[in-house]
Design an enzyme around this catalytic site. Structure first.
Site, short mmCIF file in Angstrom:
data_model
loop_
_atom_site.label_atom_id
_atom_site.label_comp_id
_atom_site.label_asym_id
_atom_site.label_seq_id
_atom_site.Cartn_x
_atom_site.Cartn_y
_atom_site.Cartn_z
N ARG A 1 0.82 -1.22 0.00
CA ARG A 1 0.00 0.00 0.00
C ARG A 1 0.85 1.27 0.00
O ARG A 1 0.59 2.19 -0.79
CB ARG A 1 -0.98 -0.03 1.17
CG ARG A 1 -2.16 -0.94 0.95
CD ARG A 1 -3.07 -0.98 2.15
NE ARG A 1 -2.40 -1.53 3.32
CZ ARG A 1 -2.94 -1.58 4.54
NH1 ARG A 1 -4.14 -1.07 4.74
NH2 ARG A 1 -2.29 -2.11 5.54
N ASN B 1 -6.76 -2.10 1.25
CA ASN B 1 -6.29 -3.46 1.53
C ASN B 1 -7.50 -4.31 1.88
O ASN B 1 -8.10 -4.14 2.94
CB ASN B 1 -5.30 -3.43 2.69
CG ASN B 1 -4.48 -4.70 2.78
OD1 ASN B 1 -4.29 -5.38 1.80
ND2 ASN B 1 -4.00 -4.99 3.98
#
EC number: 3.6.1.7
Length: 926
Positions: free
Chosen positions: A19, A37
């Site tokens: 991320r 996520n």
């Protein structure tokens, strides 16, 4: 013009800094939107100019973090929503059918290594330093998504500096779930028997810890910081007591009670001072020849000085590990190169983010302590992969170079680079210990002291082991020997041809209506007929074998092969298998609709399979071996599968292990096998290979040979008992096992008549060939080093040792699976071995000739298969092909003859690959 894409990234993209990587890539390419996520991977909404979006998507695929594995990127054009910045959103808690993948544990990265040893850094010498690019992953996760609260770090509340790093997308520790420091994270502890031998030596540590908490000396401050810049030890302890999760306090309270009940002193390294003191006392104990139990990522290691023969002898005695080699930890690949040959690709493997144990060839002039890896040509070496190991190795190396503990007992090894033995923290054949309390109980009589911590391990993981093979035209190839930490649970992605359930190439038939071997029996032992199954079949669970167990969940093209579990011959390992299976099923949402198991009716895993309320496919052991290698290579067509190992339940009820199969993904025919020989005493013949030697000599009518007398003399009264058992057929199964033939040869030659672990005879027989030199006359040694056997024409020796091929006999009830077309007869091989032994030919020369005979048999049978059926792909699999010399010789000779050679690589050639083969066969037989 601004465009928008929804991007779905699948693969290993959690716990590897994906991320923050996406965030930085978005900033670089002027992309607005968000990244999320989720359970099924990473979702991105991206808005930018068309060319910038293209560059952004390419970056996601080609510039991902080293530990990530992008399997698939799905793109969908969507309306522009008008985002003005890029943000990282919280995890999606909604479950979906397909789960994301979880990263294996990762070795400490270079950046964290630098910070660990940087006195100016606030995490200087913090034993649990990590970031998004390294540290624990699978061993600490409880459930998905991978957020701190779903890991064993959830109980540790971050202090302000750590929380700031965690929340900053530009920081290397952004959303690093194990992120921590001395003030807020896990700490080392040290435990030892209050009345034990090392108690006097550790009295100073006990006093330091007590004074540390009472007086409050520096804890997290770097040397140039003022006392006010960091809390004192007492203030840090108070901070922990007041603000940490009650679970941490409860855990330490429980541990204190458990330690007291066990008669142990327990000291915590809450401050840098006490943490460093624990490591300093640990190093002192190691230099004194003591044994430590040290908690790692996936469990405990038992640790001692690898250059100290007395320490090695003590460890072997206490652990009940008489002969099996120990692996060692060294500071660097350069240090390893002082003792072993290290190629470029071997160095790459040593330094891979997984940091596995790599089997390296010892240098001829290197000297090793007795008891480390005796009678072997290889040494297992790994580099430190956790901060604790880095600190321990760093400090121990400094002490060793200063001469600490280097007494006359070290002999020639006193000048060696520092070595630390790192062997699994368990008792013989039991699972590795993962908690402090478990280690205190089970290793109380093995370790002198324990270095633990309060970061719970949720999954047991041994170290992975691999090697690099030299395969002639094919170059060098990495082959797994034990797949565990650093690799599992990363799934194998299989080719569509392997997982497709539909019509496939049938095996060739020969005289199918005449009762002659060659007719196909679809589906394998106990399996339904292949083809025409439901292509939407849900996940398949394969239970794996009895020894070197792994299990596999097969979901579509993803094969989730477990970490190495071990030999399922006791309740403890069976319980560990059950726990690991349940963990995989829960984390990856795998609910099997079909179970595959070994056809052996007495395996614990097979019995479990039949107790479940699901359909079961029984799979023949050696067919599973072959198909596992086929699956790795993406092969669906028929192959010549050569599976040589120790034991596998045969279709005819005998013990197989020297098999040449015509195999595809659903079916097999037994083309050739070694002629059956008796195993007097059954399993006893495996543990006592002189019994196996007697059975071989009896079968080949060689008991009267003069050189056979040494076997009969060594057996004494047991020789008569073996003879009676064979003649009466009492507890004497018949076997075609190639592995048992190697055991017999090793025992006859006196190389290893009394093994202490499975496979030792064959391992030392190979090593005897490679460790030739001083025992050979100069002229012969020169010829031997050049690959010549000396003393006679090499071609004549090959003729004498040749394994002959004979047509097998069939009955009216024979099938193509239980009765082969041809038999491989090793009678002449063993006669030649005895002749050479009687003539005084050196054992290394005999060993090479014996090995070459098996390589010749492989080439001969492959040639026959090609001539009869036109099959030119040859699979080499099974535990016998753990033998480096044999597999390399076979591969080179087969390639020179025009064959394509297929090996297990991502999975071991031993039984660690079986579960994958079981799953694939079941998928094609469903």
């Amino acid at each position: 013009m601004i465009e928008a894409l929804n991007i779905h990234v699948k693969g290993i993209v959690q716990g590897v800094g994906f991320r923050p990587f996406v965030y930085r890539a978005a900033k670089k390419h002027l992309v607005n939107g968000w990244v999320l996520n989720a359970i099924d991977g990473v979702h991105v909404h991206a808005e930018a100019e068309s060319n910038l979006l293209d560059a952004f998507v390419i970056a996601l695929s080609e510039e991902a973090p080293a530990a990530a594995a992008v399997k698939e990127i799905d793109l969908a054009e969507v309306p522009v929503e008008g985002f003005t910045e890029f943000e990282i959103r919280f995890s999606d808690d909604e479950g979906v059918a397909a789960t994301t993948l979880v990263s294996p544990d990762l070795a400490t990265c270079d950046d964290c290594r630098r910070e660990l040893l940087d006195p100016e850094n606030r995490r200087f010498r913090y034993p649990f330093i990590n970031c998004t690019n390294c540290g624990p992953r699978f061993t600490i996760i409880e459930q998905l998504p991978y957020d701190r609260g779903n890991t064993s770090m959830g109980q540790f509340q971050m202090d302000a500096p750590c929380a700031h790093e965690y929340a900053d997308p530009a920081d290397r520790r952004f959303h690093a779930q194990p992120d921590a420091c001395f003030t807020c994270g896990p700490h080392l502890n040290m435990a030892w028997k209050a009345d034990g031998e090392v108690a006097p030596a550790l009295a100073g540590l006990l006093q330091l810890a007590q004074g540390d908490a009472a007086a409050g000396d520096g804890t997290g401050a770097a040397p140039n910081e003022t006392p006010e810049a960091a809390p004192s030890a007492a203030r840090a302890l108070n901070l922990w007591q007041q603000e940490s999760d009650p679970l941490v306090r409860a855990g330490r309270t429980a541990q204190a009670g458990e330690a007291e009940a066990a008669g142990l002193h327990l000291v915590w390294g809450n401050s840098r001072a006490t943490s460093d003191a624990i490591l300093a006392y640990a190093v002192d104990l190691l230099t004194q020849g003591r044994i430590l139990a040290v908690k790692g990522l996936g469990g405990y290691h038992l640790v001692c000085d690898g250059n100290n023969p007395q320490a090695l002898a003590t460890l072997r005695k206490r652990k009940r590990r008489d002969g099996k080699a120990f692996a060692v930890m060294m500071e660097s690949a350069d240090e390893a190169r002082r003792l072993c040959r290290v190629s470029e690709i071997e160095q790459e493997q040593l330094m891979d983010p997984a940091h596995p144990i790599v089997l390296l060839r010892k240098k001829p002039n290197a000297t090793f302590a007795e008891g480390l890896a005796d009678h072997l040509s290889e040494l297992g070496v790994m580099l430190p992969y956790t901060p604790v190991q880095l600190l321990l190795m760093h400090d121990f190396a400094a002490a060793a170079r200063a001469g600490a503990g280097r007494t006359k007992a070290y002999g020639e090894t006193a000048g060696n680079p520092p070595l630390l033995v790192m062997t699994s923290g368990n008792l013989h054949d039991e699972p590795i210990c993962i908690s402090d309390g478990e280690a205190w109980r089970q290793l109380a009589d093995v370790a002198d002291a324990f270095v633990g911590n309060d970061r719970p391990i949720l999954t047991r993981f041994d170290d992975s082991v691999l090697r690099v093979l030299t395969l002639g035209e094919a170059g060098e190839a990495v082959q797994m020997i034990r797949r565990a930490r650093g690799f599992a649970p990363r799934p194998l992605t299989l080719a569509e041809a392997v997982v497709a359930n539909g019509p496939e190439e049938r095996l060739p038939e020969e005289n199918a209506d005449s009762g002659e071997p060659g007719g196909a029996t679809p589906g394998g032992a106990g399996a339904p007929s292949p083809g025409g199954g439901d292509s939407q079949l849900g996940p398949i669970f394969a239970t794996g074998p009895e020894q070197k167990n792994t299990f596999t969940f097969l979901r579509g093209a993803e094969a989730f092969v477990s970490q190495h579990i071990g030999d399922m011959e006791n309740a403890e390992t069976y319980d560990s298998w059950l726990a690991a299976k349940d963990r995989f099923a829960r984390l990856f949402q795998l609910q099997p609709q079909l179970i595959a198991c070994d056809a052996h009716p007495e395996y614990l895993s097979s019995k479990w399979a039949h107790e479940q309320a699901l359909p079961v496919v029984e799979v023949q052991h050696h067919h599973a071996h072959v198909v596992a290698a086929m699956a790795e290579a993406g092969l669906a067509e028929a192959v010549c599968g050569i599976a040589f190992d120790g034991t596998g339940f045969g279709v005819d009820g005998a013990i197989w292990g020297g098999e040449v199969l015509l195999a595809n993904l659903s079916d097999f025919e037994r083309f050739a096998n070694f002629a059956y020989v008796p195993m007097p005493g059954g399993a006893a013949a495996v543990k006592h290979p002189l019994r196996m030697a007697y059975g071989v000599l009896w079968a080949f009518d060689l008991l009267e040979h003069p050189a056979a007398a040494r076997v009969l003399d060594a057996l004494e009264e047991q020789a008569r008992i073996c003879d009676q058992m064979i003649e009466a057929g009492f507890n004497t199964p018949m076997t075609s096992s190639a592995g048992r033939l190697f055991d017999a040869a090793s025992a006859i030659l006196g190389v290893c008549p009394k093994p202490s672990y499975e496979g030792q005879g064959a391992i030392e027989l190979e090593a005897a060939m490679e460790l030739a030199g001083e025992d050979l006359p100069d002229a012969l040694a020169r010829d031997y080093a050049q690959g010549e056997t000396g003393r006679e024409d090499d071609l004549l020796a090959k003729e004498r040792y040749a394994i002959t091929v004979e047509k097998n006999a069939a009955t009216a009830t024979s099938t193509a699976q239980d009765t082969s077309v041809l038999l491989l007869d090793a009678a002449g091989t063993f006669k030649a071995l005895l002749d050479d032994l009687e003539a005084g030919v050196p054992v290394p020369v005999i060993s090479r000739r014996f090995h070459d005979a098996f390589a010749g048999a492989v080439l001969t049978t492959a040639g026959l298969v090609q001539a009869l059926y036109g099959i030119s792909k040859v699979v080499l699999t099974g535990g016998v092909f753990m033998n480096r010399y044999l597999v390399e010789q076979c591969a080179v000779q087969l390639q020179e003859a025009g064959f394509t050679v297929v090996l297990n690589q991502e999975l071991p050639p031993n039984d660690g690959c079986i579960s994958l083969g079981q799953a694939i066969i079941a998928a094609h037989c469903a």
